[in-house]
Design a protein around this motif. Structure first.
Motif, short mmCIF file in Angstrom:
data_model
loop_
_atom_site.label_atom_id
_atom_site.label_comp_id
_atom_site.label_asym_id
_atom_site.label_seq_id
_atom_site.Cartn_x
_atom_site.Cartn_y
_atom_site.Cartn_z
N ASN A 1 37.08 13.26 1.13
CA ASN A 1 37.96 13.60 -0.47
C ASN A 1 39.29 13.28 -0.86
O ASN A 1 39.84 12.67 -1.68
CB ASN A 1 37.81 15.03 -0.85
CG ASN A 1 36.35 15.76 -0.38
OD1 ASN A 1 35.27 15.17 -1.29
ND2 ASN A 1 36.25 16.10 0.61
N ALA A 2 39.61 12.54 0.32
CA ALA A 2 41.20 11.86 -0.84
C ALA A 2 41.57 10.64 0.42
O ALA A 2 42.30 9.83 0.17
CB ALA A 2 41.98 13.06 0.42
N LYS A 3 40.08 10.34 0.78
CA LYS A 3 40.24 8.81 1.12
C LYS A 3 41.46 7.98 0.35
O LYS A 3 41.80 6.75 1.02
CB LYS A 3 38.73 7.76 1.35
CG LYS A 3 37.80 8.02 -0.22
CD LYS A 3 36.35 7.90 0.02
CE LYS A 3 35.60 7.63 -1.14
NZ LYS A 3 34.60 7.13 -0.96
N ASN A 4 41.66 8.11 -1.51
CA ASN A 4 41.89 7.09 -2.04
C ASN A 4 42.92 6.83 -1.28
O ASN A 4 44.08 6.41 -1.84
CB ASN A 4 41.69 7.67 -3.49
CG ASN A 4 40.66 7.44 -4.06
OD1 ASN A 4 39.67 5.94 -3.67
ND2 ASN A 4 40.04 7.56 -5.21
N ALA A 5 43.82 8.44 -1.85
CA ALA A 5 45.36 8.72 -1.71
C ALA A 5 45.64 7.93 0.14
O ALA A 5 46.47 7.03 0.12
CB ALA A 5 45.30 10.00 -0.61
N LYS A 6 44.69 7.52 0.96
CA LYS A 6 44.86 6.85 2.13
C LYS A 6 45.04 5.27 2.46
O LYS A 6 45.87 4.35 2.05
CB LYS A 6 43.39 6.80 3.23
CG LYS A 6 43.65 5.81 4.62
CD LYS A 6 42.50 6.19 5.49
CE LYS A 6 42.74 5.27 6.31
NZ LYS A 6 42.09 5.87 7.67
N VAL A 7 44.31 4.92 0.69
CA VAL A 7 44.58 3.46 0.82
C VAL A 7 44.69 2.78 -0.72
O VAL A 7 45.73 1.75 0.02
CB VAL A 7 42.48 3.44 -0.41
CG1 VAL A 7 43.35 2.03 -0.72
CG2 VAL A 7 41.90 3.68 0.43
N LYS A 8 45.80 3.78 -0.52
CA LYS A 8 46.55 3.55 -1.92
C LYS A 8 48.61 4.25 -1.32
O LYS A 8 48.98 2.89 -0.89
CB LYS A 8 47.12 4.36 -2.73
CG LYS A 8 48.73 4.15 -3.80
CD LYS A 8 48.44 5.69 -5.10
CE LYS A 8 49.70 4.93 -5.59
NZ LYS A 8 49.73 5.52 -6.94
N THR A 9 48.77 4.82 0.24
CA THR A 9 49.06 4.98 1.36
C THR A 9 48.92 3.08 1.55
O THR A 9 50.53 2.64 2.47
CB THR A 9 48.94 5.77 2.50
OG1 THR A 9 49.20 7.21 1.60
CG2 THR A 9 50.35 6.00 3.07
N LYS A 10 48.12 3.00 2.92
CA LYS A 10 48.03 1.84 3.35
C LYS A 10 48.35 0.45 3.18
O LYS A 10 49.23 -0.60 2.91
CB LYS A 10 46.92 1.74 4.02
CG LYS A 10 46.35 2.64 4.98
CD LYS A 10 46.99 2.86 6.28
CE LYS A 10 46.04 2.97 7.65
NZ LYS A 10 47.03 3.02 8.73
N ALA A 11 48.57 0.77 1.17
CA ALA A 11 49.00 -0.87 0.63
C ALA A 11 50.93 -0.45 0.07
O ALA A 11 51.07 -1.72 0.21
CB ALA A 11 47.39 -0.28 -0.84
N VAL A 12 50.94 0.69 0.23
CA VAL A 12 52.39 0.18 -0.38
C VAL A 12 53.08 0.82 0.30
O VAL A 12 54.23 0.59 0.74
CB VAL A 12 52.65 1.66 -1.63
CG1 VAL A 12 51.48 1.39 -2.59
CG2 VAL A 12 52.31 3.13 -1.38
N ALA A 13 52.53 1.76 1.71
CA ALA A 13 53.16 2.12 2.88
C ALA A 13 53.35 1.51 4.54
O ALA A 13 53.56 1.71 4.83
CB ALA A 13 53.33 3.65 2.66
N SER A 14 52.64 0.26 4.08
CA SER A 14 52.08 -0.64 5.70
C SER A 14 53.40 -0.40 7.00
O SER A 14 53.46 -0.81 7.30
CB SER A 14 51.48 -1.38 5.72
OG SER A 14 52.77 -2.78 4.20
#
Length: 298
Positions: A206-219
């Motif tokens: 349910n929090a997959k969008n948060a994971k996607v955003k984190t991977k994009a900005v905090a890689s």
């Protein structure tokens, strides 16, 4: 006898202590005992030694052998554990319930909480202990990683609680509380798209969008750093998910309901609070999430 209407908040519910009920003192006997050496060790180790069983990439297979004894100095057997709980209950009855009989009688007839709290099920982050909520102040639901599925996701116990709190109890504030070292977020961040299923995996997605955003900005961060970043990002995505419920969105638009985020870092005992800026938030997927009224307590 005091009427339920006497339970009220200031116009800014975070401006001062929650309620006049804050005069109620909870006896030390019912507070979990944590040795000073354990606390110092906890602060030094930060999240590294406090990972939950679902806390590393691919899910951790075993718990750390060193566990905090949050039920006091329990020696052996279940009887000792429940004797300790019995003592706490009787202390609560004597020092809280009986000394506030007028409030107890009022709450027996009706509850009028100003808050709905959505918090993680983690045993280290009880919202009543952290924020001092007293009986009747906060209608609370707890789950893995303090998540709220979207309205379109279908019925769950979370949206049943939301419906009751918003439409029946008429709460004025929804507070979503995340926290440091969250095992649910670590499970999300370490989750692989390998076709496997499970209750935890099916929930944290349910929090997959948060994971996607984190991977994009905090890689550029290591795994622990990405998890900490995602813990806060996930809270904001949950705030947006709340607005997918038509009756929540309507009340927010009419300024009858406010939606807040909170983050408790138990490695240094600090708390951040912010409020969703509905007018500045873009509700479409990957839209801008605006916040206001940020405060930091330490």
């Amino acid at each position: 006898m005091a009427s339920p209407a006497s339970i009220s908040l200031p116009s800014d519910p975070f401006a001062s202590k929650l309620l006049p009920l804050s005069r109620i003192s909870v006896p030390a006997q019912i507070t979990p005992k944590i040795e000073l050496t354990q606390f110092i060790s906890l602060r030094r180790s930060k999240c590294s030694s406090l990972k939950a069983s679902m806390g590393s990439p691919g899910f951790t297979e075993q718990l750390n052998n060193s566990k905090l004894e949050t039920l006091g100095e329990v020696k052996d057997g279940r009887d000792d554990i429940f004797n300790d709980l019995k003592d706490r209950f009787l202390s609560f009855k004597k020092d809280v319930y009986m000394k506030n009989a007028e409030l107890s009688e009022s709450l027996a007839k009706v509850q009028v909480p100003k808050f709905m709290v959505i918090a993680c099920a983690d045993s280290r982050v009880c919202p009543s202990s952290i924020l001092g909520f007293q009986p009747g102040e906060a209608f609370t639901i707890r789950n893995i990683a303090n998540l709220v599925p979207t309205f379109e996701s279908g019925p769950t116990e979370v949206n049943a609680a939301l419906e009751f709190a918003v439409n029946t109890l008429l709460v004025e504030n929804i507070l979503v509380i995340g926290h440091s070292c969250c095992g649910g977020i670590r499970a999300l961040m370490g989750m692989e798209d390998d076709g496997t299923t499970g209750f935890i995996k099916s929930w944290v997605v349910n929090a997959k969008n948060a994971k996607v955003k984190t991977k994009a900005v905090a890689s550029n961060l290591d795994f622990d750093g990405q998890c900490k970043h995602c813990e806060k990002v996930s809270i904001n995505h949950t705030l947006v998910n709340l607005l997918s419920y038509p009756w929540i969105k309507e009340k927010v638009e009419k300024e009858e309901l406010s939606i807040h985020g909170g983050y408790y870092d138990f490695t240094d005992c600090s708390f951040e609070k912010w409020t969703l800026d509905y007018r500045g938030t873009e509700l479409e997927e990957n839209g801008r999430i605006a916040t206001k009224d940020k405060v930091f307590w330490s």
